[in-house]
Design a protein around this motif. Structure first.
Motif, PDB file in Angstrom:
ATOM      1  N   ALA A  56      42.877  43.333  29.884  1.00  0.00           N
ATOM      2  CA  ALA A  56      42.948  42.239  30.846  1.00  0.00           C
ATOM      3  C   ALA A  56      41.822  41.226  30.595  1.00  0.00           C
ATOM      4  O   ALA A  56      40.791  41.559  30.024  1.00  0.00           O
ATOM      5  N   ARG A  57      42.060  40.018  31.048  1.00  0.00           N
ATOM      6  CA  ARG A  57      41.039  38.983  30.994  1.00  0.00           C
ATOM      7  C   ARG A  57      40.118  39.113  32.207  1.00  0.00           C
ATOM      8  O   ARG A  57      40.548  39.565  33.267  1.00  0.00           O
ATOM      9  N   SER A  58      38.881  38.684  32.056  1.00  0.00           N
ATOM     10  CA  SER A  58      37.941  38.789  33.178  1.00  0.00           C
ATOM     11  C   SER A  58      36.892  37.688  33.060  1.00  0.00           C
ATOM     12  O   SER A  58      36.688  37.128  31.982  1.00  0.00           O
ATOM     13  N   THR A  59      36.239  37.378  34.178  1.00  0.00           N
ATOM     14  CA  THR A  59      35.047  36.528  34.085  1.00  0.00           C
ATOM     15  C   THR A  59      33.851  37.456  33.856  1.00  0.00           C
ATOM     16  O   THR A  59      33.945  38.677  34.046  1.00  0.00           O
ATOM     17  N   LEU A  60      32.714  36.865  33.490  1.00  0.00           N
ATOM     18  CA  LEU A  60      31.517  37.675  33.262  1.00  0.00           C
ATOM     19  C   LEU A  60      31.106  38.387  34.559  1.00  0.00           C
ATOM     20  O   LEU A  60      30.741  39.573  34.541  1.00  0.00           O
ATOM     21  N   GLU A  61      31.229  37.690  35.700  1.00  0.00           N
ATOM     22  CA  GLU A  61      30.818  38.271  36.979  1.00  0.00           C
ATOM     23  C   GLU A  61      31.724  39.439  37.365  1.00  0.00           C
ATOM     24  O   GLU A  61      31.249  40.494  37.803  1.00  0.00           O
TER      25      GLU A  61
END
Lengths: 281, 281
Positions: free
Chosen positions: B49-54
């Motif tokens: 899955a894609r994610s933000t750094l946070e």
């Protein structure tokens, strides 16, 4: 070109014999070499029979000198009398596979009758030597330089060139001195740099150096496995061109060293990318 | 170590994801990267899955920074606040795959809470970059350096080391400065020499140079295909060690140049043979 004699049945001579056979050459392939090499070459069918140098000159149409450069030079001297005697009766073409060409061609013009020697250089090799590592496909898709010189002509030359084509080489005719200048950059310089990097790491005497590396160091140190006995006569016969190539490299390395100090490496990388990509087209 | 986030899904990050999956890692593998890389990595199943750094810091047990060195340094700064907040609730292990270690480890000790960053360097790579050339087997049989520093301990460290073993790497714990000194010789010097030889041949501006060569030049110029954008931050963070390696090499090359003039090359060849053979054992 009905019969061939290979003088020096190692990696190159053995591969030439295997390549001829695999492409349908039906005549005898004589081998002139040490007992061990002859035995191995007969077993691999790289040659069909053992011969002396004199017998080879007597019976072969093509004599193929596949020795180190210094040995080719002395074989040319040994060939002087038998070849002079042979050409009074039937033509014979002598060629070589030496890594430098100017000195060999010069030596042949001094010791052999005119129009019987054609310098050659298959641009193929391995870091290991000996007929045991010979391969029928070694010359395939590789450049094969011939240095016929002005006015050269020989009745067997067209047949020899035809076989080089059949073997899958890319034949390029070139002036011998021009050949030596080019290979100083493309072959002799890479060899010496590989030797220099491996010797640098050896000098550091740190076991971590041979443990912690990526595949890049394997590429860069492969040529360093080559034997110095082969290379000493290459260097002795192409010294000026090699020194020029080292000087050009040192200038480039100094520019890179300064760029490392200044954080401005990109122009070297871009030029290096361009050349390396072109090499692979 | 039930979930992983890979920051920078290129050759190394993508290969880490593919390797974990192929060896049976069942948890989520989040990717933090550009849209193009994420799309390609999802298709290759290098990430799940894609994610933000946070979000990655919120949910992953292991955050794997697989960016160029300069980007790792700035990611560490971005991680300061979210990691500080996370470690007050649950442990998180941050590691990296950067090519130099001292500056990165120093940066992490400045910006991240103690005992949550473990420096790493998989000694594997290719001259091409991007997740498109990632491979599940890239790390297999390659050294993987970890630089835990004195007194480092983390609840997820044993699991992370176990996975590195399962992936087939040879894990070596080393001081960060010592790592940088060694790779200056075994990785950074080979890169700069390959760049230098390719740039030297490019400067000669002679089309024959890319036509007349053996396979040795292909080996010696492969690293020169690497991108300068990756290398500029490696050099910037290991300048002194790289300058020492260049100096050692220049001394060796000068000795070889003098030997070419004098016809006495064999000692360099013998030492180079020894090192190169040991490298292949």
């Amino acid at each position: 070109m009905e019969s061939v004699a290979i003088v020096g049945v190692g990696l190159i001579g053995g591969s030439f014999g295997l390549a001829l056979r695999s492409q349908g050459f039906a005549g005898p392939i004589l081998g002139v070499s040490s007992s061990g090499a002859i035995q191995a070459a007969l077993e691999l069918r790289a040659i069909s029979a053992r011969s002396t140098l004199e017998e080879a000159v007597e019976s072969a149409d093509l004599v193929y000198l596949a020795q180190p450069v210094d040995r080719i030079l002395s074989t040319i001297e040994q060939l002087a009398a038998p070849v002079a005697s042979r050409v009074r009766r039937r033509p014979i073409l002598v060629t070589d596979a030496g890594s430098t060409k100017f000195r060999i061609v010069q030596h042949a013009s001094r010791f052999l009758p005119p129009n019987c020697f054609l310098g050659g250089h298959p641009m193929a090799g391995k870091e290991r030597s000996g007929v045991e590592v010979a391969e029928a496909g070694l010359f395939q898709n590789r450049p094969y330089v011939l240095t016929p010189g002005a006015g050269f002509s020989h009745p067997f030359e067209p047949a020899f060139r035809k076989w080089l084509n059949v073997l899958g080489t890319r034949v390029i005719s070139l002036d011998a001195a021009e050949h030596d200048r080019v290979v100083a950059f493309t072959s002799h310089l890479p060899q010496l740099l590989s030797t220099a990097i491996a010797a640098t790491l050896e000098s550091a005497s740190d076991p971590l150096l041979s443990e912690l590396h990526g595949t890049g160091l394997l590429d860069m140190s492969r040529l360093a496995l080559s034997s110095s006995s082969l290379w000493s006569s290459i260097i002795a016969t192409n010294r000026e061109c090699i020194l020029s190539a080292i000087a050009a490299f040192s200038t480039e390395l100094e520019a890179i060293r300064e760029a490392v100090e200044r954080d401005s490496l990109s122009t070297s990388f871009v030029r290096a990318n361009t050349f390396s990509a072109a090499l692979r087209k």
